[in-house]
Scaffold this active site. Structure first.
Site, PDB file in Angstrom:
ATOM      1  N   GLY A  11      39.330  45.470  26.277  1.00  0.00           N
ATOM      2  CA  GLY A  11      40.256  46.341  26.991  1.00  0.00           C
ATOM      3  C   GLY A  11      39.747  46.742  28.362  1.00  0.00           C
ATOM      4  O   GLY A  11      39.972  47.855  28.809  1.00  0.00           O
ATOM      5  N   LEU A  13      39.535  45.423  32.600  1.00  0.00           N
ATOM      6  CA  LEU A  13      40.601  45.066  33.538  1.00  0.00           C
ATOM      7  C   LEU A  13      41.376  43.834  33.092  1.00  0.00           C
ATOM      8  O   LEU A  13      42.598  43.796  33.175  1.00  0.00           O
ATOM      9  CB  LEU A  13      40.023  44.821  34.931  1.00  0.00           C
ATOM     10  CG  LEU A  13      39.510  46.053  35.677  1.00  0.00           C
ATOM     11  CD1 LEU A  13      38.914  45.646  37.013  1.00  0.00           C
ATOM     12  CD2 LEU A  13      40.628  47.055  35.886  1.00  0.00           C
ATOM     13  N   ALA A  14      40.665  42.812  32.631  1.00  0.00           N
ATOM     14  CA  ALA A  14      41.335  41.564  32.261  1.00  0.00           C
ATOM     15  C   ALA A  14      42.229  41.772  31.038  1.00  0.00           C
ATOM     16  O   ALA A  14      43.412  41.416  31.039  1.00  0.00           O
ATOM     17  CB  ALA A  14      40.305  40.466  31.999  1.00  0.00           C
ATOM     18  N   SER A 251      22.884  50.803  45.718  1.00  0.00           N
ATOM     19  CA  SER A 251      23.627  50.019  46.706  1.00  0.00           C
ATOM     20  C   SER A 251      22.736  49.444  47.798  1.00  0.00           C
ATOM     21  O   SER A 251      21.734  50.043  48.204  1.00  0.00           O
ATOM     22  CB  SER A 251      24.704  50.908  47.333  1.00  0.00           C
ATOM     23  OG  SER A 251      25.200  50.304  48.492  1.00  0.00           O
ATOM     24  N   ARG A 298      20.492  38.906  49.950  1.00  0.00           N
ATOM     25  CA  ARG A 298      20.354  39.452  48.611  1.00  0.00           C
ATOM     26  C   ARG A 298      19.492  38.601  47.667  1.00  0.00           C
ATOM     27  O   ARG A 298      18.607  39.110  46.989  1.00  0.00           O
ATOM     28  CB  ARG A 298      21.760  39.558  48.012  1.00  0.00           C
ATOM     29  CG  ARG A 298      21.916  40.704  47.054  1.00  0.00           C
ATOM     30  CD  ARG A 298      23.332  40.697  46.552  1.00  0.00           C
ATOM     31  NE  ARG A 298      24.052  41.852  47.048  1.00  0.00           N
ATOM     32  CZ  ARG A 298      25.150  42.340  46.469  1.00  0.00           C
ATOM     33  NH1 ARG A 298      25.649  41.735  45.409  1.00  0.00           N
ATOM     34  NH2 ARG A 298      25.747  43.390  46.957  1.00  0.00           N
ATOM     35  N   HIS A 366      23.124  41.429  36.559  1.00  0.00           N
ATOM     36  CA  HIS A 366      24.291  42.181  37.000  1.00  0.00           C
ATOM     37  C   HIS A 366      25.611  41.556  36.560  1.00  0.00           C
ATOM     38  O   HIS A 366      26.575  42.257  36.262  1.00  0.00           O
ATOM     39  CB  HIS A 366      24.231  42.255  38.527  1.00  0.00           C
ATOM     40  CG  HIS A 366      25.293  43.095  39.148  1.00  0.00           C
ATOM     41  ND1 HIS A 366      25.580  44.360  38.706  1.00  0.00           N
ATOM     42  CD2 HIS A 366      26.141  42.860  40.181  1.00  0.00           C
ATOM     43  CE1 HIS A 366      26.559  44.866  39.440  1.00  0.00           C
ATOM     44  NE2 HIS A 366      26.928  43.974  40.326  1.00  0.00           N
ATOM     45  N   SER A 419      35.014  40.242  41.608  1.00  0.00           N
ATOM     46  CA  SER A 419      35.097  40.259  40.141  1.00  0.00           C
ATOM     47  C   SER A 419      36.300  41.064  39.676  1.00  0.00           C
ATOM     48  O   SER A 419      37.009  40.649  38.750  1.00  0.00           O
ATOM     49  CB  SER A 419      33.825  40.837  39.538  1.00  0.00           C
ATOM     50  OG  SER A 419      33.583  42.126  40.031  1.00  0.00           O
TER      51      SER A 419
END
Lengths: 665, 281
Positions: A11, A13-14, A251, A298, A366, A419
């Site tokens: 349950g 976002l997808a 971040s 990164r 991640h 994503s």
């Protein structure tokens, strides 16, 4: 025919977007989720969601460029039709999210505000404070609640998906799930099943992922015969706060605003960081990359931090790997103005003010680019055929995979803020195809012989009872999980070496054998989290082994998969002619490597061992080109490669003309 | 900085109020835990699970508790820690030991039925969101272009309300929110039990979070088109008038949501709505 039904597993976002769209199309949905759907891992996403938009369009952006950035960022390992379709849908996805009430940040004039993210030149990213994932998830959760109130969706929250039910022909006819409260095991007949269960971060012990991200649902499909794609592609974020329980994201903007990364030159120096003089500090990024300093890309930052702790033994702490990320040289007022949001997170969870004391950070697993293999139907223009039942379909008929647990969208490396887009897009897009699939069926799953469902329940009940009844086992599942996490983190994250991977494969297999001997400290049959965790742990091994084996076999560097033994070198020549000649050789080698390795890793489980084959990738829209960031001689290589590409296109006029050619950004 | 006095302490005690299932007796169990740097209550519970025995050496099943994101954004791990309702993930051991040396006390929230140990059934929170129709009733999910423009100021007022994670802190602290526990009867079907539960919930107080969500959606440019439906729910039994203005909710909200401002707004809107309705306009 009796009523048809779709089961959606997960349950986030997808799963939510698929469910609400299916409900709109008149399809009845049962959702199965470990947690109340509002608490799914999508809440953790902070940054935003990408789309080409009216602002960026004025500056030359287009859906094609978003498509190209995603493919280039993914190092060409992504099949191009699904990515193209996603990029062209992105503006519409964000419009819809706006309409359903996401509190996106606004401009002065009341339009959606945008920010810039990595891997692009354009401000494509819409955001909602620092909690975009949470805001998107809540908006979808609300739509699903609305459909639930109308009776179109039923939610089974606090239920664990135990596996798909396949008939004798190998067609998926429903699922078996278990209540986490009563421990009841039940079958859910379904005419299609959509797995939207997210990533497998817990295989690495601690990661930035939530505690429900065990990968068990994907693994249970994998064990039932579904193929798994690109397992070895795991994204590691360079800076996370290592907690005793989980790794929380810090971040990149901390380095952007002047943060310096260092370790004491004396291993595990016991002095407080403020008491260590500059001469005894090793600013390793600044020393090793004088040009970029702390703002190396990164992946390089990740590799260097990892190297300094693992190979050089210079971790700040003895029993826990970390380096300092130091902001204390920057005035307090400036930090408060620019970074207060993220510094508060550090303060909240570490109880230390990073304005006074350097932060301790370490890279963290991640995101998984890999996941269940899923297919698609390509359209004439290189996108997807809307409404095709083949979109997002696994190799098991009637079984679909969407969101992070599907391997299609991010190739070898995911771009930031893509994503959330891929999850919502794949959820919305899969629904019309499933409706069409259901219209082609002659019989509803609920009308099939009950023996099929009873048999499946019985099999899972036996497994459950066996686990509960196991006495005298010598192993503790929580400790085995820690060991698995250590092995995986050591061998299969940032820097990968074949000897370490081969050793890790053996260690993971040994742990798998030991996990079979776990005895439970809780043998009750009410809200037994012990048995649920142990099952999830046992199911981590097929994917863990696939990650390690996939990485072991892939002798190249691509995106997040980095093997120093197979890295493409910088050019060494100093004169133009020499460089040109070297670049020709470099491009020959690149072309040969592309021929050999530009392929999806496709894993099936045979006798509980991963069996790997490689599958060609649809690169019909954008021809592969080298990613050259930070490489000495990049311009010359770029020149040679572009010339070759033009020649090739002149001889093959039918090949698509890319709008953007090789770039070294 | 963390005081050195407590970081040097080698061990501390954790007292947990345990309960095996709904309607059963509860009991205290005490565990001894080795102190580690940077611990939070989640890692304490993980150590308790791995340890498997109480302070006096008796074997003990792992304590059941809910958690997911561990970043104080999913709301799962809410419990009462040293007498204060909060998330276990952001409850740092060193801070807790500063306030109360040597021991940490954990108990489940008191306003929800206990499922087991520290797990409670918060389905009433989600039912309340249904009662107030906390959603934007869009026509559908086709491509209809962007939503309406909103000013920065409007976004800045809505965003804090939209951060509510349904954790339950506000209702735990609310003197007007009383526990509603429906015990399943023998042989009762899922549907029948669910219906009985919802009926009981629907006649009880909505609580601050749901009222604030109604305010959020009545502010939304599309959501306000059916504001009356939400006001009807706020006006009904267990609606906004049940608030006793204790203002505890706003002080315990981990996200700092201005709940009392929402309640005041909801109260005014219901009054205006009731008067209008009285005059039939």
């Amino acid at each position: 025919m009796a009523q048809q039904k779709v089961v959606v597993v997960g349950g986030g976002l997808a799963g939510l977007s698929a469910s609400m769209k299916l409900a709109e199309l008149g399809v009845a949905v049962d959702m199965i989720s470990l947690v109340p759907v509002k608490r799914s891992h999508s809440v953790c996403a902070q940054g935003g969601i990408n789309s080409c938009n009216d602002q960026t369009r004025q500056l030359g952006d287009s859906e094609w460029k978003h498509f190209d950035d995603t493919i280039y960022g993914g190092d060409f390992l992504n099949h191009q039709p699904p990515v193209k379709e996603m990029a062209y849908w992105a503006p519409r996805v964000i419009d819809l999210m706006d309409r359903v009430g996401v509190t996106f940040n606004r401009t002065q004039e009341g339009f959606l505000d945008r920010r810039r993210f990595g891997g692009t030149l354009y401000k494509r990213t819409a955001f909602s404070g620092a909690t975009t994932g949470q805001q998107l998830l809540y908006a979808l959760d609300e739509q699903v609640r609305r459909r639930e109130a109308e009776g179109a969706i039923r939610k089974f929250e606090a239920w664990d998906f135990l596996g798909p039910i396949l008939d004798d022909e190998g067609v998926c006819r429903g699922v078996v799930a278990q209540s986490l409260l009563t421990m009841e095991i039940r079958s859910f007949p379904a005419d299609a099943v959509v797995v939207a269960s997210g990533g497998p971060g817990l295989i690495y012990g601690r990661s930035t992922m939530s505690m429900v991200c065990t990968g068990s649902a994907a693994s249970r499909c994998f064990q039932a015969g579904a193929k798994y794609g690109n397992p070895e592609f795991i994204q590691v974020h360079p800076t996370a706060i290592p907690g005793a329980d989980k790794l929380r994201l810090m971040s990149e903007s901390a380095r952007g605003e002047g943060g310096r990364v260092w370790v004491p030159r004396t291993p595990q120096d016991t002095r407080a960081p403020q008491d260590i003089p500059d001469s005894e500090r090793y600013y390793f990024l600044e020393e090793r990359y004088p040009e970029y300093g702390n703002l190396v890309p990164r992946d390089i930052a990740t590799r260097e931090i990892f190297d300094i702790c693992v190979n050089e033994g210079l971790s700040v702490e003895n029993d826990r790997m970390c380096v300092y990320l130091d902001l204390t040289h920057i005035p307090r007022e400036e930090l408060d103005r620019k970074l207060s949001g993220i510094l508060e997170i550090y303060e909240k969870f570490q109880g230390v003010d990073p304005r006074d004391t350097p932060m301790k950070i370490f890279p963290a697993v991640h995101y998984s680019m890999g996941g269940l293999w899923a297919g698609y139907e390509r359209s004439a223009d290189g996108g997807l055929v809307s409404g095709s039942p083949d979109n997002q379909l696994t190799n098991i008929p009637n079984l679909y995979a969407i969101g992070e647990c599907d391997y299609q969208y991010h190739g070898a490396n995911r771009l930031g803020a893509n994503s959330l887009l891929s999850c919502i897009f794949s959820g919305l897009f899969v629904a019309p195809g499933i409706r069409n699939l259901l219209s082609s069926h002659k019989q509803a799953a609920s009308e099939l012989p009950s023996s099929l469902f009873e048999g499946a329940v019985k099999q899972h009940q036996e497994r459950h009872d066996l686990l509960l009844g196991r006495t005298g086992g010598s192993e503790n599942p929580y400790l085995i999980h820690q060991e698995l996490g250590n092995v995986m983190t050591r061998a299969a994250t940032v820097v990968r070496r074949n000897d370490q991977l081969a050793e890790a494969y053996q260690q993971v297999s040994d742990l798998e054998a030991r996990a079979q001997k776990c005895s439970l400290s809780d043998t009750g049959n009410w809200t037994n989290q012990n048995v649920v965790f142990t099952k999830a742990l046992i199911d981590m091994f097929p994917i863990a082994k696939s990650i390690v084996k996939g990485a072991l076999q892939r002798d190249e560097c691509r995106g997040a998969h980095f093997k120093p033994d197979f890295a493409m070198p910088s050019l060494k020549s100093t004169d133009d002619a020499g460089r040109r000649e070297e670049a020709e050789g470099w491009c020959d080698r690149f072309a040969a490597n592309t021929d050999k390795w530009l392929k999806s890793t496709v894993v099936s489980l045979k006798d509980n061992e991963p069996d790997i084959t490689y599958e060609d990738i649809d690169t019909s829209s954008i021809p592969p080109r080298p990613r050259l960031y930070g490489l000495v001689g990049a311009e010359v290589i770029d020149e040679v490669w572009t010339e070759r590409l033009r020649q090739k296109q002149a001889t093959q006029p039918e090949a698509a003309q890319p709008e953007a050619v090789a770039g070294s950004a | 900085m963390i005081s050195s006095q407590h970081t040097s302490a080698k061990q501390f005690q954790v007292r947990v109020l345990r309960q095996d299932g709904p309607g059963q007796e509860n009991r205290w169990e005490v565990y001894k835990i080795d102190h580690e740097p940077d611990m939070n209550v989640i890692s304490v519970l993980q150590r308790v699970a791995a340890k498997g025995q109480t302070i006096d050496g008796r074997a003990s099943s792992p304590v059941a508790w809910d958690c997911s994101c561990l970043e104080e954004v999913c709301g799962s791990c809410t419990m009462v820690i040293n007498g204060r309702v909060r998330q276990a993930c952001s409850a740092l051991v060193d801070r807790l030991l500063e306030d109360k040396p040597g021991e940490i006390e954990l108990r489940p929230m008191t306003k929800f039925p206990v499922v087991r140990d520290l797990c409670v059934d918060r389905s009433r929170k989600f039912r309340a969101l249904q009662r107030v129709k906390a959603w934007v009733p869009v026509d559908g999910y086709n491509d209809m272009g962007a939503g309406q423009k909103q000013s920065m100021g409007e976004q800045e007022e809505s965003y804090p309300l939209a951060q509510c994670m349904s954790c339950g802190c506000c209702v735990e602290a609310c003197p007007q929110y009383q526990k509603v526990e429906v015990i399943r009867e023998a042989g009762e079907s899922d549907e029948a039990f669910e219906a009985r539960k919802n009926e009981a919930y629907d006649n009880s107080f909505l609580g601050p979070a749901a009222i604030s969500q109604a305010v959020l959606f009545n502010r939304n440019p599309t959501g306000k088109m059916n504001a009356d439906e939400r006001l009807e729910a706020l006006k009904g039994p267990g609606g906004v008038h049940a608030c006793g203005n204790a203002q505890n909710c706003v002080s315990v909200c981990p996200k700092g949501i201005p709940l009392t401002t929402s309640i005041a707004r909801a109260g005014r809107a219901v009054t205006v709505y009731s008067i209008k309705k009285w005059f039939g306009s």
